[in-house]
Design a protein around this motif. Structure first.
Motif, PDB file in Angstrom:
ATOM      1  N   TYR A 137      18.488   6.027   7.236  1.00  0.00           N
ATOM      2  CA  TYR A 137      17.907   6.229   5.912  1.00  0.00           C
ATOM      3  C   TYR A 137      16.602   5.471   5.761  1.00  0.00           C
ATOM      4  O   TYR A 137      15.629   5.953   5.191  1.00  0.00           O
ATOM      5  CB  TYR A 137      18.894   5.779   4.829  1.00  0.00           C
ATOM      6  CG  TYR A 137      18.343   5.967   3.449  1.00  0.00           C
ATOM      7  CD1 TYR A 137      17.791   4.905   2.752  1.00  0.00           C
ATOM      8  CD2 TYR A 137      18.333   7.224   2.867  1.00  0.00           C
ATOM      9  CE1 TYR A 137      17.256   5.093   1.505  1.00  0.00           C
ATOM     10  CE2 TYR A 137      17.795   7.417   1.627  1.00  0.00           C
ATOM     11  CZ  TYR A 137      17.254   6.352   0.944  1.00  0.00           C
ATOM     12  OH  TYR A 137      16.718   6.538  -0.284  1.00  0.00           O
ATOM     13  N   LEU A 138      16.590   4.248   6.309  1.00  0.00           N
ATOM     14  CA  LEU A 138      15.395   3.416   6.225  1.00  0.00           C
ATOM     15  C   LEU A 138      14.223   4.097   6.896  1.00  0.00           C
ATOM     16  O   LEU A 138      13.136   4.214   6.333  1.00  0.00           O
ATOM     17  CB  LEU A 138      15.695   2.069   6.887  1.00  0.00           C
ATOM     18  CG  LEU A 138      14.743   0.935   6.586  1.00  0.00           C
ATOM     19  CD1 LEU A 138      15.537  -0.291   6.246  1.00  0.00           C
ATOM     20  CD2 LEU A 138      13.884   0.641   7.779  1.00  0.00           C
ATOM     21  N   GLU A 141      13.140   7.437   4.962  1.00  0.00           N
ATOM     22  CA  GLU A 141      12.340   7.290   3.751  1.00  0.00           C
ATOM     23  C   GLU A 141      11.046   6.554   4.003  1.00  0.00           C
ATOM     24  O   GLU A 141      10.042   6.828   3.346  1.00  0.00           O
ATOM     25  CB  GLU A 141      13.132   6.529   2.700  1.00  0.00           C
ATOM     26  CG  GLU A 141      13.703   7.428   1.681  1.00  0.00           C
ATOM     27  CD  GLU A 141      13.810   6.768   0.328  1.00  0.00           C
ATOM     28  OE1 GLU A 141      14.943   6.673  -0.154  1.00  0.00           O
ATOM     29  OE2 GLU A 141      12.768   6.339  -0.212  1.00  0.00           O
ATOM     30  N   ALA A 142      11.073   5.591   4.929  1.00  0.00           N
ATOM     31  CA  ALA A 142       9.863   4.813   5.152  1.00  0.00           C
ATOM     32  C   ALA A 142       8.738   5.693   5.651  1.00  0.00           C
ATOM     33  O   ALA A 142       7.563   5.396   5.434  1.00  0.00           O
ATOM     34  CB  ALA A 142      10.132   3.689   6.145  1.00  0.00           C
TER      35      ALA A 142
END
Lengths: 518, 480
Positions: A137-138, A141-142
């Motif tokens: 997820y990191l 989205e990053a």
């Protein structure tokens, strides 16, 4: 633990860091040095990822090159690849050097540009090799932040609107996925993807706000993940951010956006929606097929009436992603193999097409179809290459575009023949818009004055096109190179999904049995 | 035995004595540099106090008949508060000097407010709580009006004072209702003596107390003071307001709700849940229209406090740890951003308009990138530590079953990310050159860089801070 995956992942970041500290745009030589450093970093990353492919064991379905490190709280910084993620990583590292060469003529803020792209490469590779769901997820989205800056700083006239729309729309989808991720971690007690794949989420019907939801918790979680991946892919009707983002992005930005960022959605479906929520995927199969078919037909028709070349190709991307989602949710071996192949081939083809548009834009400063006509006379090599990719876009056998489409449709036909019959219209429609674009731009008489003095492809542009042409034709004739990577992992995925759904179905049968026998 | 009482309040007593000493020194000294000396002496005393409370458990214990407690929770939070206030004073030095506001009363008022915060956190008793709350709030009213030459500052101070007095009155009324129902003001007595007969009065009293506490935390619908006070006060006061008191009031609220009102957990959970969602959504939407950066930060802190309260809503150890973790990260980000804002301000009337940061990426690229890190962290975007702050809050809330709350909070955070992105848009996307020149002193730059880098690097390793907070919270729940 072999650290090959870490090297692939962190090398672009190290390159970005060196550029940040030592890069300065004072003199012409230093600007050249910045570009050369970026190019060297991306080429080195590609070579290391080739080592990954060479050492990959094609006969097992488990994750390989696993690296497990302590991170924060209960999460682990775990990396690994299997047959499904490896092709995407190779696609990313293969395209990045070409993207850097394609951006050689950037004049404005070169250092920030190269840093943004290198960080984007780091984040993209991270998405595909993360084995912890929060880590995934990191990275997922990053990747929005560098893309936001790339479109916003180096983009076209209406870039502000396009980049805000892109960011906020995608953020909304992924943040709903965050809620589902946290709920899932809570439910199962782990954030490790491999362990989660074996965890069975309850698919009992539940009551929500008075509505009875079939498939219960699993369906709700599936929908949350779907929100994120459908917007990313993009699927109709969540595709409206794509045409704006593509038109306003710089050439290299569009190449990366179309080739790789879109594929994260498809990868997400394969990595999460199918293994973690198999019953929900089965329940929602009709829904996904419906919107895929609408996507294919509707966006192909919309592409036909576009006046901006880049917007046309953007809509054609949406149409091709419709084939991908049909293949994925057919949940058959052919279908998923075809979907992955289609994603890889579309990555190469759309990167080439957007670069082609960039080539034209650099010469004439316009992307309107009306401004062109008769380019074949003065730019024959470009016309030939553009023909190759137009045919690949249409899905001509012999190019990689055919294999993916054919297999996904074949896989989908096994379960849903009516939907596939409609989707086949899309194949014809893609020929309609692609060939009509080609005719208007390349064929015809050379009437406009400014087009009569255009130079043909420079050496730099040929260097960018060459690997793309070779890959397209190579994978079209020998698709086995990709299938040998994906086959076993896809088989494992399908077996697991079939077992889970059969288990649910059989428990239903058992319940019926008990009732009848009473 | 009697002496032990005074040992427990040793840190507060020490700070009070130093404060009085500095006051006398300041009044009677003829030296020109006395303001500076007292300023730095205050910073030094607070750092000393932080070391004492964090490092030794010399001051641990319960005093004055269990009305004042210095347990592990209190000591750890006190250390954080003293550290953050010292940092605030360090960073504000230059701005105060250039505004001719560097008089010795400023650090002494800050010291008094800090003492109030320390007393608040240790209170086990409604009266001690009220004393601490007032002691921390009254200097703040004066600090808000500190700039005698500015009309806005006087207006801010007056608004703050009137609304603050009203909210303290509401809180006191709630306390009196509880005293009437229970017959005692100790938290422990409240928690054991509530039964069906008097629970409705206690709930009423709880409602009034929450009104007073929500005012201090600037949660909707008690947030009206925040934008005007933040905008009107001199920027060092705004920084002080936005940072340490939030942590102190949150810790105190946690103590009173978890220890005193544990029988009414359902009640205050629901109330706080609604307040939190309102704060997040309203704070995010209202901030979109703001042009002054201090007002924008006021609304942003309203929405941040909404997120922090969600952790409290969960009512569990995990939830409170997440709340405190969120507030600590919020403190670091706030100090970082305000270090930048402190240097934006000039004599110009609209020097604090957000459009002034246009083109910052071209004139000072390092400042722009660090500011981008801080902004993205405030928006909760991965891979910055602000994301992890929100992650733990959501984790705790979902664990406790508050799923709809999390969904609404998450949608609010997407709405909120717009105005953060707009700041990045001003810095990077404009073609205009920056109209401001930001030059920070070396130490301010150090603090700014530290905040910016921590926000990025903190995602890899929490440096033991979350463990620190977890131990603190554990002692609160055990020490019932």
């Amino acid at each position: 633990m072999t650290y090959l995956l870490s090297y692939t992942l962190f090398l672009p970041l190290i390159g970005a860091f060196i550029l940040m500290v030592f890069g300065n745009e004072g003199k012409k030589e230093s600007i050249l040095n910045i570009k050369i450093l970026a190019l060297v970093t991306t080429c080195a990353t590609f070579l290391i990822s080739v080592a990954l492919v060479v050492q990959f064991d094609y006969s097992v379905s488990e994750f390989q090159f696993i690296e497990d490190r302590k991170w924060v709280a209960n999460l682990r910084f775990k990396l690994g690849v299997d047959g499904i993620s490896l092709p995407f990583i190779i696609l990313t590292t293969f395209l990045m050097p070409l993207v850097i060469i394609a951006s050689w003529n950037i004049k404005d803020r070169v250092k920030d540009y190269m840093i943004a792209f290198l960080i984007l490469e780091f984040l993209m590779i991270g998405v595909f090799c993360a084995l912890d769901i929060v880590l995934f997820y990191l990275f997922f989205e990053a990747g929005l932040i560098p893309m936001f800056l790339i479109i916003g700083i180096w983009g076209g006239k209406d870039r502000i609107y396009a980049t805000f729309k892109f960011f906020l729309y995608t953020l909304l989808g992924s943040i709903l996925m965050l809620v589902a991720i946290i709920y899932l971690i809570n439910l199962s007690g782990t954030s490790d993807i491999a362990t989660l794949s074996r965890f069975a989420v309850s698919s009992e019907d539940i009551l929500l706000l008075g509505f009875s939801i079939r498939g219960g918790v699993q369906t709700l979680l599936w929908l949350a993940f779907f929100a994120s991946f459908a917007i990313k892919m993009p699927m109709w009707p969540f595709h409206t951010w794509l045409p704006d983002a593509h038109v306003q992005a710089p050439t290299a930005g569009s190449m990366i956006l179309a080739a790789i960022l879109l594929k994260m959605g498809g990868y997400g479906f394969l990595r999460f929606s199918l293994p973690l929520f198999p019953e929900a995927s089965l329940l929602m199969q009709d829904f996904v097929f419906f919107i895929s078919v609408v996507a294919i037909i509707y966006t192909s028709l919309v592409a036909f009436v576009q006046t901006d070349i880049k917007k046309l190709i953007a809509y054609s991307s949406v149409a091709h992603m419709g084939f991908v989602t049909m293949g994925i949710f057919s949940m058959s071996h052919h279908g998923i193999d075809g979907a992955i192949f289609q994603m890889i081939s579309h990555g190469i083809i759309s990167a080439a097409l957007f670069f082609g548009v960039g080539v034209m834009y650099e010469r004439t400063n316009t992307r309107l179809i009306d401004a062109y006509g008769g380019l074949a006379i003065k730019m024959p090599i470009f016309a030939l290459i553009f023909m190759v990719f137009t045919m690949a876009n249409v899905g001509l056998p012999g190019t990689s575009g055919f294999v993916g489409e054919f297999l996904s449709l074949l896989g989908a036909f096994e379960s849903k023949p009516i939907f596939v019959s409609f989707a086949l219209l899309g194949v014809i429609l893609s020929a309609v818009y692609a060939l009509s674009l080609y005719k208007k731009v390349i064929f015809g008489n050379l009437i406009k004055e400014n087009l009569k003095t255009l130079p043909d492809l420079s050496m730099r542009e040929k260097v960018v096109f060459a690997p793309l042409v070779i890959s397209t034709i190579l994978f079209g004739i020998f698709p086995y190179f990709i299938f040998e990577m994906t086959s076993i992992s896809v088989q494992f995925l399908i077996t697991k999904v079939e077992l889970e759904t059969a288990f649910a179905a059989s428990s239903l049968v058992n319940q019926f049995d008990l009732v009848l026998r009473k | 035995m009697y002496l032990n009482n005074f040992l427990v309040i040793g840190i507060e007593s020490g700070l009070v004595l130093s404060g009085l000493f500095f006051l006398v020194l300041g009044v009677f000294s003829k030296s020109k540099d006395i303001n500076k000396i007292i300023y730095f002496a205050t910073i030094f005393i607070m750092l000393f106090g932080a070391v004492m409370s964090g490092g030794s458990n010399y001051f641990e214990g319960s005093a004055f008949n269990h009305t004042f407690i210095n347990d592990n929770f209190a000591l750890k939070i006190k250390m954080l508060i003293l550290l953050s206030v010292s940092l605030v004073l360090v960073v504000s030095y230059r701005r105060l000097t250039s505004n001719n506001l560097l008089v010795f009363e400023f650090p002494i008022l800050v010291l008094c407010s800090t003492i109030g915060m320390l007393v608040m956190i240790s209170s086990q008793d409604l009266i001690v709580l009220f004393v601490g709350l007032e002691l921390h709030a009254l200097p703040l009213y004066v600090l808000a009006a500190f700039n005698k030459r500015s009309l806005k500052s006087s207006e801010a101070g007056l608004k703050f004072f009137l609304l603050g007095a009203l909210s303290s009155g509401l809180l006191l009324y709630g306390c009196s209702l509880i005293y009437g129902a229970v017959g005692s003001i100790s938290f422990y007595d409240i928690s054991i003596s509530s039964d069906d007969s008097n629970s409705w009065i206690i709930l009423l009293g709880l409602g009034f107390i929450l009104c007073g506490l929500s005012f201090k935390l600037s949660i909707v619908p008690f947030h009206m003071w925040a934008p005007d006070v933040y905008e009107g006060s001199p920027t060092p006061t705004t920084l002080f307001l936005a940072s340490a008191p939030k942590l102190a009031v949150l810790a105190m609220t946690a103590r009173i709700l978890i220890i005193g009102f544990e029988k009414f957990t359902d009640g205050w959970q629901q109330i706080l849940c609604i307040l939190a969602i309102l704060s997040i959504v309203f704070g995010s939407i209202a901030a979109i229209a703001q042009k002054n950066i201090k007002r924008l930060l006021a609304y942003s802190s309203i929405s941040h406090m909404g997120f922090a309260i969600i952790g409290l809503v969960a009512g569990s150890q995990v939830g409170l740890t997440a709340s405190l973790w969120y507030t600590v990260i919020y403190l670091i980000m706030t100090i970082g951003v305000f270090t930048f804002v402190l240097n934006m301000e000039t004599k110009d009337v609209d020097s604090l308009s957000i459009q002034n940061i246009s083109g910052l990426s071209k004139s000072s690229p390092n400042l722009a990138i660090l500011m981008t890190f801080l902004i993205c962290s405030m928006a909760g975007l991965p891979p910055f530590i602000g994301f992890f702050a929100k992650y733990f809050i959501f984790m705790a809330a979902i664990e406790a079953g508050f799923i709809w709350t999390v969904v609404l909070a998450v949608i609010g955070s997407v709405i909120g990310s717009f105005y953060y992105l707009r700041l990045i848009y001003y810095m990077y996307f404009g073609d205009t050159e920056s109209t401001i020149s930001i030059d920070m002193s070396r130490i301010e730059y150090l603090v700014f860089v530290f905040a910016g880098v921590f926000v990025l690097v903190g995602s890899l390793n929490f440096f033991g801070v979350d463990e620190y907070l977890r131990l603190a919270v554990e002692s609160l729940f055990v020490n019932d």
